[in-house]
Design an enzyme around this catalytic site. Structure first.
Site, short mmCIF file in Angstrom:
data_model
loop_
_atom_site.label_atom_id
_atom_site.label_comp_id
_atom_site.label_asym_id
_atom_site.label_seq_id
_atom_site.Cartn_x
_atom_site.Cartn_y
_atom_site.Cartn_z
N HIS A 110 0.84 -1.20 0.00
CA HIS A 110 0.00 0.00 0.00
C HIS A 110 0.87 1.25 0.00
CE1 HIS A 110 -3.46 -2.53 0.59
NE2 HIS A 110 -2.95 -3.04 1.69
N CYS A 111 1.63 1.40 -1.04
CA CYS A 111 2.59 2.49 -1.15
C CYS A 111 2.43 3.13 -2.52
CB CYS A 111 4.01 1.90 -0.99
SG CYS A 111 5.36 3.01 -1.33
N GLY A 112 2.79 4.36 -2.65
CA GLY A 112 2.74 5.03 -3.93
C GLY A 112 3.62 4.38 -4.98
N TYR A 113 4.61 3.61 -4.52
CA TYR A 113 5.53 2.94 -5.45
C TYR A 113 5.12 1.49 -5.76
CZ TYR A 113 8.66 6.87 -4.71
OH TYR A 113 9.22 8.12 -4.66
N THR A 114 4.01 1.04 -5.21
CA THR A 114 3.57 -0.34 -5.40
C THR A 114 3.42 -0.69 -6.88
OG1 THR A 114 2.50 -0.36 -3.24
CG2 THR A 114 1.78 -2.04 -4.80
#
Length: 174
Positions: free
Chosen positions: A55-59
């Protein structure tokens, strides 16, 4: 003198490489009871190690990591993802993490069960990576390891898997 010449002819064909101590360990595969002996999958190949989060912007980098893996696996590149909640952005359970990786992004490279990647409770693999190239500052840091087990470089989260610099460095260690 002939024996000396014979040894020099044979020595280059003998592989002296052994599994580095820091990779001579096993990990549990994500959402599985299977255990993977890292030395068996690394087999003197270059490795890209990534600390991941669901759950990360980089996922979204999972897609590019999978493309990178597909492009270079036949040339020997091993990609290993280590889900981590060290930055409070991992799914709450392994089943959800596996679903995100495998179903949402089609990941086929090795993924471990969630581990800690920083601080005093960091997994020994990340202790070693951190001692060589610095602790991950966020999710999706990437560590490039050469065939001899030397940690060559750490790439920040903002360096995409398909970036020219990462591709150039991977091709240099292949």
């Amino acid at each position: 003198m002939k024996l000396y010449a014979l040894l020099f002819a044979i020595l280059p064909s003998i592989s002296w490489a052994q599994c580095p101590d820091w990779l001579d360990t096993s990990i549990h595969k994500l959402h599985s009871s299977d255990e993977i002996q890292l030395c068996n999958i690394v087999k003197n190949n270059p490795v890209l190690i990534i600390n991941t989060a669901s759950h990360c912007g980089y996922t979204k980098q999972f897609s590019d990591l999978e493309q990178l893996y597909q492009s270079y696996k036949d040339k020997g590149l091993v990609v290993i993802g280590f889900p981590s909640n060290s930055f409070n952005q991992e799914a709450s359970n392994e089943a959800q993490t596996a679903s995100i990786c495998y179903k949402n992004f089609g990941v086929s490279f090795v993924m471990s069960k969630p581990i800690s990647v920083k601080g005093t409770d960091a997994h020994p693999i990340f202790e070693h990576l951190s001692s060589q190239q610095g602790e991950p500052r966020w999710n999706f840091n990437k560590y490039l390891v050469n065939r001899q087990g030397d940690v060559i470089k750490r790439y920040e989260s903002s360096i995409k898997p398909n970036s020219a610099i990462l591709i150039k460095d991977i091709e240099a260690v292949l």
